[in-house]
Design a protein around this motif. Structure first.
Motif, PDB file in Angstrom:
ATOM      1  N   ARG A  49      -9.610   3.315  -3.575  1.00 44.99           N
ATOM      2  CA  ARG A  49      -8.218   3.031  -2.976  1.00 44.99           C
ATOM      3  C   ARG A  49      -7.819   4.332  -2.445  1.00 44.99           C
ATOM      4  O   ARG A  49      -7.369   4.589  -1.414  1.00 44.99           O
ATOM      5  CB  ARG A  49      -7.323   2.534  -4.010  1.00 44.99           C
ATOM      6  CG  ARG A  49      -5.726   2.249  -3.388  1.00 44.99           C
ATOM      7  CD  ARG A  49      -4.970   0.956  -3.845  1.00 44.99           C
ATOM      8  NE  ARG A  49      -5.901  -0.145  -3.690  1.00 44.99           N
ATOM      9  CZ  ARG A  49      -5.500  -1.298  -2.886  1.00 44.99           C
ATOM     10  NH1 ARG A  49      -4.479  -0.775  -1.989  1.00 44.99           N
ATOM     11  NH2 ARG A  49      -6.276  -2.332  -2.795  1.00 44.99           N
ATOM     12  N   ARG A  50      -7.810   5.423  -3.131  1.00 45.59           N
ATOM     13  CA  ARG A  50      -7.360   6.723  -2.682  1.00 45.59           C
ATOM     14  C   ARG A  50      -8.311   6.937  -1.390  1.00 45.59           C
ATOM     15  O   ARG A  50      -7.991   7.485  -0.450  1.00 45.59           O
ATOM     16  CB  ARG A  50      -7.683   7.895  -3.563  1.00 45.59           C
ATOM     17  CG  ARG A  50      -6.789   7.891  -4.680  1.00 45.59           C
ATOM     18  CD  ARG A  50      -6.755   8.987  -5.498  1.00 45.59           C
ATOM     19  NE  ARG A  50      -5.993   8.900  -6.687  1.00 45.59           N
ATOM     20  CZ  ARG A  50      -6.286   8.797  -8.049  1.00 45.59           C
ATOM     21  NH1 ARG A  50      -7.538   8.352  -8.278  1.00 45.59           N
ATOM     22  NH2 ARG A  50      -5.432   8.717  -9.161  1.00 45.59           N
TER      23      ARG A  50
ATOM     24  N   TRP B  63     -10.022   4.877   0.441  1.00 48.35           N
ATOM     25  CA  TRP B  63      -9.712   4.116   1.576  1.00 48.35           C
ATOM     26  C   TRP B  63      -8.555   4.697   2.273  1.00 48.35           C
ATOM     27  O   TRP B  63      -8.505   4.655   3.428  1.00 48.35           O
ATOM     28  CB  TRP B  63      -9.400   2.856   0.987  1.00 48.35           C
ATOM     29  CG  TRP B  63      -8.778   1.965   2.023  1.00 48.35           C
ATOM     30  CD1 TRP B  63      -9.013   1.338   3.459  1.00 48.35           C
ATOM     31  CD2 TRP B  63      -7.373   1.134   2.168  1.00 48.35           C
ATOM     32  NE1 TRP B  63      -8.342   0.620   3.958  1.00 48.35           N
ATOM     33  CE2 TRP B  63      -7.081   0.686   3.473  1.00 48.35           C
ATOM     34  CE3 TRP B  63      -6.233   1.636   1.318  1.00 48.35           C
ATOM     35  CZ2 TRP B  63      -5.826  -0.035   3.434  1.00 48.35           C
ATOM     36  CZ3 TRP B  63      -5.111   0.885   1.334  1.00 48.35           C
ATOM     37  CH2 TRP B  63      -4.867   0.039   2.687  1.00 48.35           C
ATOM     38  N   LYS B  64      -7.574   4.843   1.499  1.00 48.35           N
ATOM     39  CA  LYS B  64      -6.190   5.591   2.205  1.00 48.35           C
ATOM     40  C   LYS B  64      -6.451   6.765   3.257  1.00 48.35           C
ATOM     41  O   LYS B  64      -5.910   6.834   4.352  1.00 48.35           O
ATOM     42  CB  LYS B  64      -5.290   5.788   1.214  1.00 48.35           C
ATOM     43  CG  LYS B  64      -4.454   4.674   0.456  1.00 48.35           C
ATOM     44  CD  LYS B  64      -3.642   5.214  -0.559  1.00 48.35           C
ATOM     45  CE  LYS B  64      -2.769   4.018  -0.968  1.00 48.35           C
ATOM     46  NZ  LYS B  64      -2.040   4.413  -2.225  1.00 48.35           N
TER      47      LYS B  64
ATOM     48  N   GLU C 237      -9.101   5.639   6.200  1.00 47.49           N
ATOM     49  CA  GLU C 237      -8.566   4.645   7.258  1.00 47.49           C
ATOM     50  C   GLU C 237      -8.064   5.476   8.514  1.00 47.49           C
ATOM     51  O   GLU C 237      -8.342   4.966   9.540  1.00 47.49           O
ATOM     52  CB  GLU C 237      -7.722   3.729   6.652  1.00 47.49           C
ATOM     53  CG  GLU C 237      -7.198   2.681   7.589  1.00 47.49           C
ATOM     54  CD  GLU C 237      -8.128   1.361   7.522  1.00 47.49           C
ATOM     55  OE1 GLU C 237      -7.901   0.479   8.227  1.00 47.49           O
ATOM     56  OE2 GLU C 237      -9.473   1.724   6.949  1.00 47.49           O
TER      57      GLU C 237
ATOM     58  N   LEU D 182      -2.016  -0.003   5.701  1.00 49.88           N
ATOM     59  CA  LEU D 182      -1.958   1.382   5.172  1.00 49.88           C
ATOM     60  C   LEU D 182      -0.546   1.859   5.099  1.00 49.88           C
ATOM     61  O   LEU D 182       0.174   1.776   6.140  1.00 49.88           O
ATOM     62  CB  LEU D 182      -2.921   2.110   5.954  1.00 49.88           C
ATOM     63  CG  LEU D 182      -3.234   3.677   5.861  1.00 49.88           C
ATOM     64  CD1 LEU D 182      -3.894   3.725   4.283  1.00 49.88           C
ATOM     65  CD2 LEU D 182      -4.005   4.300   6.843  1.00 49.88           C
ATOM     66  N   ASN D 183      -0.188   2.479   4.089  1.00 46.56           N
ATOM     67  CA  ASN D 183       1.063   3.146   4.072  1.00 46.56           C
ATOM     68  C   ASN D 183       0.755   4.545   4.334  1.00 46.56           C
ATOM     69  O   ASN D 183       0.330   5.288   3.586  1.00 46.56           O
ATOM     70  CB  ASN D 183       1.687   2.897   2.744  1.00 46.56           C
ATOM     71  CG  ASN D 183       3.156   3.667   2.675  1.00 46.56           C
ATOM     72  OD1 ASN D 183       3.553   4.471   3.599  1.00 46.56           O
ATOM     73  ND2 ASN D 183       3.932   3.484   1.659  1.00 46.56           N
TER      74      ASN D 183
ATOM     75  N   ASP E 175       1.750   7.703   2.083  1.00 51.15           N
ATOM     76  CA  ASP E 175       1.417   7.641   0.805  1.00 51.15           C
ATOM     77  C   ASP E 175       0.128   8.074   0.673  1.00 51.15           C
ATOM     78  O   ASP E 175      -0.838   7.833  -0.158  1.00 51.15           O
ATOM     79  CB  ASP E 175       1.340   5.968   0.498  1.00 51.15           C
ATOM     80  CG  ASP E 175       1.091   6.024  -1.073  1.00 51.15           C
ATOM     81  OD1 ASP E 175       1.509   6.859  -1.912  1.00 51.15           O
ATOM     82  OD2 ASP E 175       0.593   4.864  -1.566  1.00 51.15           O
ATOM     83  N   LEU E 176      -0.063   9.584   1.511  1.00 56.19           N
ATOM     84  CA  LEU E 176      -1.508   9.915   1.263  1.00 56.19           C
ATOM     85  C   LEU E 176      -1.794  11.111   0.154  1.00 56.19           C
ATOM     86  O   LEU E 176      -2.796  11.487   0.081  1.00 56.19           O
ATOM     87  CB  LEU E 176      -1.784  10.627   2.736  1.00 56.19           C
ATOM     88  CG  LEU E 176      -2.147   9.699   3.983  1.00 56.19           C
ATOM     89  CD1 LEU E 176      -2.318  10.611   5.036  1.00 56.19           C
ATOM     90  CD2 LEU E 176      -2.933   8.429   3.869  1.00 56.19           C
TER      91      LEU E 176
END
Length: 287
Positions: free
Chosen positions: A6-7, A9-10, A13, A280-281, A284-285
């Motif tokens: 998930r990290r 992907w963020k 993306e 995507l937020n 929130d990176l």
């Protein structure tokens, strides 16, 4: 605790998403002959599949209305072939990344090397869009390789997400409503980008309510809905994680550290919208 899949992907993306939102790829798709944003979008994203009909793209992309897809395809192929669409998006995306990431060239080279090992070594079974992209040549130019890798890993994850939604009984159009209610995204985001207007939105909410997944007021998920949503996200992460089996744990940590300033530089441009169907937020990176 958030998974590495998930990290990643963020962080990947935004690098992939310049191909949708930055001016360079949009301009090059127009120059190639495609009429309007959406014809360029559907042509470019589906290009690795070849000159396929709308039915195939509707099935693979999963969450668009067929009427939306069929306004662009197969007409797009009368203006320019799939190869032109892919090259326009890719060339434009790399030009945008060069503008955003020029001062970070050393990080780009190492990040591209690590990401490409994952992207080129991921399992392809059951992942049609990833497999089509994987059949195309990749570049040894670091910036192009980074975009190629981000795009491969994005569509690998996306194919797994579609399979997970399907297994959970969440239809393509329902998935937008389901995600919006889970995360507080405004329905207006989907009216603009996915042609889900009020009547269809209400119908989709009613369908989810009938299965006990959405509250009576239609504003949030029930406990069962939240459990279903969490299961979908967890399974999506697990399927996406298979792409990173070629990397050692220390290399995954290194890739995350290298990608963070790159993703932040792209986001700082303001070209990627804060709310979009990507889910995507952008704030929130750092997690």
């Amino acid at each position: 605790m958030e998974s590495n899949a998930r990290r990643l992907w963020k962080l990947l993306e935004p690098i992939h998403a310049v191909g949708y939102f930055s001016p360079e790829p949009i301009a090059l798709l127009k120059e190639a002959g495609y009429r309007g944003y959406w014809m360029g979008y559907f042509a470019a994203r589906s290009a690795p599949l070849g000159a396929v009909p709308a039915e195939v793209v509707h099935a693979v992309f999963y969450n668009f209305a067929f009427s939306h897809v069929s306004r662009a395809l197969p007409d797009a192929w009368t203006y320019a072939p799939p190869e032109a669409a892919h090259e326009a998006r890719r060339t434009g995306a790399v030009a945008a990344l060069r503008r955003h990431l020029g001062p970070l060239a050393d990080d780009v080279t190492r990040a591209a090397s690590l990401a490409s090992r994952a992207a080129l070594g991921a399992p392809s079974e059951g992942r049609a869009l990833y497999a089509a992209l994987r059949s195309l040549p990749v570049s040894d130019d670091p910036l192009t390789l980074l975009w190629d890798s981000a795009t491969l890993l994005r569509e690998h994850r996306g194919d797994g997400h579609v399979a997970t939604l399907l297994a959970a009984g969440i239809g393509g159009r329902e998935s937008h409503v389901f995600h919006a209610l889970a995360n507080g995204t405004s329905p207006s985001v989907y009216a603009t980008s996915r042609n889900i207007h009020e009547t269809e939105w209400d119908t989709l909410v009613s369908g989810l309510q009938s299965r006990g997944l959405v509250t009576d007021d239609g504003q949030s998920l029930t406990d069962a809905g939240r459990e279903t949503k969490a299961g979908i996200e967890s399974t999506t992460d697990a399927l996406a994680a298979t792409a990173y089996a070629t990397l050692e744990p220390a290399e995954i940590d290194e890739l995350i550290a290298l990608l963070r300033p790159l993703a932040k530089a792209v986001v700082a441009s303001g070209e990627i919208p804060g709310q979009s169907p990507m889910g995507l937020n952008l704030d929130d990176l750092d997690r």
